[in-house]
Design a protein around this motif. Structure first.
Motif, PDB file in Angstrom:
ATOM      1  N   ASP A 191       0.900  -1.243   0.092  1.00  0.00           N
ATOM      2  CA  ASP A 191      -0.073   0.149  -0.045  1.00  0.00           C
ATOM      3  C   ASP A 191       0.813   1.301  -0.014  1.00  0.00           C
ATOM      4  O   ASP A 191       1.796   1.368   0.634  1.00  0.00           O
ATOM      5  CB  ASP A 191      -0.860   0.105   1.247  1.00  0.00           C
ATOM      6  N   LEU A 192       0.476   2.207  -0.617  1.00  0.00           N
ATOM      7  CA  LEU A 192       1.061   3.445  -0.741  1.00  0.00           C
ATOM      8  C   LEU A 192       1.036   4.103   0.456  1.00  0.00           C
ATOM      9  O   LEU A 192       1.983   4.963   0.670  1.00  0.00           O
ATOM     10  CB  LEU A 192       0.591   4.433  -1.881  1.00  0.00           C
ATOM     11  N   SER A 193       0.404   3.963   1.335  1.00  0.00           N
ATOM     12  CA  SER A 193       0.127   4.759   2.915  1.00  0.00           C
ATOM     13  C   SER A 193       1.480   4.337   3.428  1.00  0.00           C
ATOM     14  O   SER A 193       1.870   4.993   4.465  1.00  0.00           O
ATOM     15  CB  SER A 193      -0.927   4.168   3.639  1.00  0.00           C
ATOM     16  N   ASP A 194       2.262   3.215   3.205  1.00  0.00           N
ATOM     17  CA  ASP A 194       3.404   2.895   3.737  1.00  0.00           C
ATOM     18  C   ASP A 194       4.567   3.820   3.653  1.00  0.00           C
ATOM     19  O   ASP A 194       5.381   3.865   4.463  1.00  0.00           O
ATOM     20  CB  ASP A 194       3.923   1.227   3.375  1.00  0.00           C
ATOM     21  N   VAL A 195       4.391   4.661   2.484  1.00  0.00           N
ATOM     22  CA  VAL A 195       5.464   5.569   2.185  1.00  0.00           C
ATOM     23  C   VAL A 195       5.316   6.893   3.012  1.00  0.00           C
ATOM     24  O   VAL A 195       4.275   7.673   2.822  1.00  0.00           O
ATOM     25  CB  VAL A 195       5.631   5.892   0.803  1.00  0.00           C
ATOM     26  N   ARG A 196       6.197   7.110   3.746  1.00  0.00           N
ATOM     27  CA  ARG A 196       6.255   8.341   4.649  1.00  0.00           C
ATOM     28  C   ARG A 196       6.878   9.561   3.921  1.00  0.00           C
ATOM     29  O   ARG A 196       8.153   9.362   3.493  1.00  0.00           O
ATOM     30  CB  ARG A 196       6.911   8.281   6.187  1.00  0.00           C
ATOM     31  N   ALA A 229       8.327   2.516  -6.291  1.00  0.00           N
ATOM     32  CA  ALA A 229       7.945   1.638  -7.396  1.00  0.00           C
ATOM     33  C   ALA A 229       7.053   0.408  -7.052  1.00  0.00           C
ATOM     34  O   ALA A 229       6.350   0.240  -7.865  1.00  0.00           O
ATOM     35  CB  ALA A 229       9.303   1.101  -8.184  1.00  0.00           C
ATOM     36  N   SER A 230       7.304  -0.297  -6.003  1.00  0.00           N
ATOM     37  CA  SER A 230       6.410  -1.411  -5.841  1.00  0.00           C
ATOM     38  C   SER A 230       5.020  -1.104  -5.426  1.00  0.00           C
ATOM     39  O   SER A 230       4.496  -2.152  -5.639  1.00  0.00           O
ATOM     40  CB  SER A 230       7.328  -2.245  -4.658  1.00  0.00           C
ATOM     41  N   ARG A 231       4.853  -0.051  -5.275  1.00  0.00           N
ATOM     42  CA  ARG A 231       3.313   0.522  -4.830  1.00  0.00           C
ATOM     43  C   ARG A 231       2.751   0.828  -6.101  1.00  0.00           C
ATOM     44  O   ARG A 231       1.274   1.024  -6.061  1.00  0.00           O
ATOM     45  CB  ARG A 231       3.306   1.672  -4.094  1.00  0.00           C
ATOM     46  N   LEU A 232       3.384   0.730  -7.341  1.00  0.00           N
ATOM     47  CA  LEU A 232       2.647   1.426  -8.581  1.00  0.00           C
ATOM     48  C   LEU A 232       1.601   0.594  -9.009  1.00  0.00           C
ATOM     49  O   LEU A 232       0.526   1.020  -9.278  1.00  0.00           O
ATOM     50  CB  LEU A 232       3.715   1.719  -9.599  1.00  0.00           C
ATOM     51  N   PRO A 233       1.600  -0.898  -8.963  1.00  0.00           N
ATOM     52  CA  PRO A 233       0.661  -1.656  -9.401  1.00  0.00           C
ATOM     53  C   PRO A 233      -0.767  -1.643  -8.415  1.00  0.00           C
ATOM     54  O   PRO A 233      -1.690  -1.793  -8.976  1.00  0.00           O
ATOM     55  CB  PRO A 233       1.007  -3.456  -9.146  1.00  0.00           C
ATOM     56  N   GLY A 234      -0.466  -1.100  -7.346  1.00  0.00           N
ATOM     57  CA  GLY A 234      -1.749  -1.080  -6.419  1.00  0.00           C
ATOM     58  C   GLY A 234      -2.520   0.180  -6.609  1.00  0.00           C
ATOM     59  O   GLY A 234      -3.758   0.282  -6.181  1.00  0.00           O
ATOM     60  N   ILE A 235      -1.913   0.988  -7.370  1.00  0.00           N
ATOM     61  CA  ILE A 235      -2.892   2.386  -7.548  1.00  0.00           C
ATOM     62  C   ILE A 235      -3.238   2.321  -9.244  1.00  0.00           C
ATOM     63  O   ILE A 235      -3.961   3.320  -9.607  1.00  0.00           O
ATOM     64  CB  ILE A 235      -1.815   3.659  -7.549  1.00  0.00           C
ATOM     65  N   GLN A 399       9.871  10.042  10.973  1.00  0.00           N
ATOM     66  CA  GLN A 399       8.955   9.535  12.200  1.00  0.00           C
ATOM     67  C   GLN A 399       7.798  10.383  12.401  1.00  0.00           C
ATOM     68  O   GLN A 399       6.857   9.872  12.795  1.00  0.00           O
ATOM     69  CB  GLN A 399       9.850   9.360  13.644  1.00  0.00           C
ATOM     70  N   GLN A 400       7.857  11.636  12.195  1.00  0.00           N
ATOM     71  CA  GLN A 400       6.912  12.641  12.373  1.00  0.00           C
ATOM     72  C   GLN A 400       6.090  12.938  11.177  1.00  0.00           C
ATOM     73  O   GLN A 400       4.908  13.393  11.386  1.00  0.00           O
ATOM     74  CB  GLN A 400       7.558  14.101  12.868  1.00  0.00           C
ATOM     75  N   ALA A 401       6.425  12.121  10.157  1.00  0.00           N
ATOM     76  CA  ALA A 401       5.433  12.762   8.935  1.00  0.00           C
ATOM     77  C   ALA A 401       4.296  11.447   9.030  1.00  0.00           C
ATOM     78  O   ALA A 401       4.451  10.590   9.526  1.00  0.00           O
ATOM     79  CB  ALA A 401       6.384  12.030   7.625  1.00  0.00           C
ATOM     80  N   PRO A 402       3.059  12.136   8.799  1.00  0.00           N
ATOM     81  CA  PRO A 402       1.969  11.569   8.842  1.00  0.00           C
ATOM     82  C   PRO A 402       1.580  10.542   7.853  1.00  0.00           C
ATOM     83  O   PRO A 402       2.213  10.596   6.682  1.00  0.00           O
ATOM     84  CB  PRO A 402       0.894  12.422   8.709  1.00  0.00           C
ATOM     85  N   PRO A 403       0.856   9.365   7.896  1.00  0.00           N
ATOM     86  CA  PRO A 403       0.669   8.281   6.662  1.00  0.00           C
ATOM     87  C   PRO A 403       0.175   9.076   5.530  1.00  0.00           C
ATOM     88  O   PRO A 403      -0.832   9.914   5.715  1.00  0.00           O
ATOM     89  CB  PRO A 403      -0.098   7.393   7.415  1.00  0.00           C
TER      90      PRO A 403
END
Length: 504
Positions: A191-196, A229-235, A399-403
């Motif tokens: 999921d793209l939300s994993d990227v901070r 790059a690995s999140r591209l198929p999911g979007i 660490q402070q960046a929101p999802p």
């Protein structure tokens, strides 16, 4: 009856041309001749078939047996013809009713004990049988693959005795239906939300998905290039059944692990190592097989450490990136494989990887940096629409960046933008022709003049200029704007990081 005909299918790329197995018994010294351009594995089938028939308690005719695989000019490969040959011998010798073979096609390799072994390329056979309105009898190990085809009638068997009992009307074979495939789980996508953090890279990924643009990430190690790059198929939008069947057919003939069926309707993500050869990427070999670009058809091809790939290897991608297919020619045949994929690449900005890092740990000279970045040919980079910098983020800020937004949310915007493109020009923005581009990417006179000055400053080629317009059109589609504005052009120019490096 001394002559029998059994129908089966060959494998030619992702096609399955029909083959008629003709078996003739005549008087004379006992022998078995196999004709019709068989290669070694097919020639060896006569020994497998003889043992399978005898171990299944059938009589092997002590006559002169001639087996013709028609058409004679089509090369025959593998053990897929064993079952059809065995049934042809049984029908010609009167041990099974020949009329029961009508309306059926048979495929499968036989073991010496008469068990049916799986063969590659069953899905293309199933699709062609469905179109011909024939019943396909196949090994039980191939049943899940045939179930991917929603049309047609398929029957699976474990051994030769089950098939002959079916032809005698003594038992039924297990029906393979499309409902079987519903039990196959779809692989969970990252999921793209994993990227901070990395808002620009996330935005570029969304633009690439919306317009089917190729994308290059540039940044030091550990900044999240591979993760993005690995999140591209999911979007990307879900695969249609037609797209999924073409992709699955490629996997079916390429001897991939059986787990590929778990990826039904999931867009493929292929990430070959930088030591891969040109044949591994585009396909080939003595018997032409699909390469990574065909296995990535309908999905994503990710090339990490782009400058580490051989320049000669990378240049073989140039034609498939434009045409969406690859033609592999050999002395006796020419096979075309589909290869319409999105290219996502990643590279470090310099040999040590830390050029531009605030820590100042990079000691590469300007000449080393230019030489490193120049290892990838200009014509290939011209085919990559977006060049995006992925800078390092301090751990405290990370660490402070929101999802971020989830893949599902971004996917909805991507699908809306692609729907606009399909309605307007019936293709993605990355594939705009010259005439379509003039119509859908029209600029005001003031913006046109401003853009030409920017192009001259960046020294972009004509292809680079056209791709810049394509990107701006995609950005406008994401904003649901009918025309391209200055803001869209400015953002599109911001995705040419590699050009700025070269100017520096």
């Amino acid at each position: 009856m001394s002559l029998a005909r059994v129908y089966t299918r060959a494998q030619l790329g992702i096609d399955a041309p029909p083959v008629i197995v003709e078996v003739h018994l005549s008087s004379g010294l006992p022998s078995l001749s196999l004709v019709g351009l068989p290669e070694t594995a097919v020639k060896e089938s006569k020994d497998r078939v003889r043992s399978a028939l005898m171990n299944a308690q059938f009589e092997f005719p002590a006559k002169r047996i001639t087996i013709n695989l028609s058409p004679a000019d089509l090369p025959k490969e593998g053990g897929r013809y064993d079952l059809a040959i065995a049934l042809g011998i049984l029908a010609a010798s009167g041990q099974i009713p020949a009329t029961a073979l009508d309306g059926h096609e048979f495929i499968g390799e036989l073991s010496l004990g008469g068990e049916l072994q799986p063969v590659p390329g069953v899905l293309p056979c199933a699709l062609q049988c469905a179109r011909a309105d024939h019943v396909l009898v196949l090994p039980i190990a191939n049943a899940a693959e045939a179930a991917l085809c929603s049309q047609g009638e398929f029957r699976s068997a474990a051994n030769l005795l089950e098939v002959t009992a079916y032809l005698h009307g003594q038992q039924t074979l297990t029906a393979v239906t499309a409902g079987t495939v519903r039990a196959i789980r779809a692989a969970e996508l990252a999921d793209l939300s994993d990227v901070r953090g990395q808002p620009q890279a996330r935005r570029a990924l969304e633009i690439a998905a919306a317009g089917q643009h190729n994308l290059l990430f540039i940044g030091p190690p550990g900044t999240g290039k591979t993760m993005l790059a690995s999140r591209l198929p999911g979007i990307l939008p879900p695969m249609s059944e037609e797209e999924a069947l073409v992709s699955a057919s490629i996997y079916s003939i390429s001897s991939q692990p059986s787990q590929w069926q778990d990826q039904w309707r999931v867009r493929p993500f292929r990430a070959p190592h930088h030591t891969a050869s040109g044949v591994a990427l585009v396909g080939g070999g003595t018997t032409p097989k699909p390469g990574e670009i065909s296995l990535a058809h309908g999905g994503v091809l990710f090339l990490d450490e782009l400058p580490e790939f051989s320049r000669k290897v990378l240049d073989v991608l140039r034609e498939p990136l434009e045409s969406g297919r690859i033609v592999i020619s050999r002395a006796n045949r020419s096979i075309t494989y589909p290869a319409r994929f999105q290219l996502i690449a990643a590279m470090n900005p310099c040999p040590c990887g830390y050029f531009g890092d605030p820590s100042g740990r990079c000691h590469c000279t300007q000449e080393q940096i230019r030489r490193y970045q120049g290892q990838t040919s200009g014509p290939l980079l011209d085919r990559i629409d977006l060049h995006v910098e992925v800078p390092p983020i301090p751990t405290a800020l990370l660490q402070q960046a929101p999802p971020g937004e989830s893949s599902a949310v971004v996917q909805q915007r991507v699908m809306a933008a692609q729907a606009i493109q399909q309605q307007r020009q019936d293709c993605a923005n990355a594939g705009l022709s010259a005439s379509l581009r003039e119509r859908v990417c029209a600029l005001s006179e003031e913006d046109q003049h401003w853009l030409l000055m920017a192009i001259e400053r960046l020294q972009l080629s004509a292809r680079g200029y056209h791709r810049l317009l394509n990107i701006a059109r995609t950005i406008a589609d994401l904003d649901a704007q009918p025309t391209i504005g200055r803001a869209h052009l400015l953002e599109a120019l911001g995705y040419r990081t590699l050009d700025r490096y070269r100017q520096g």
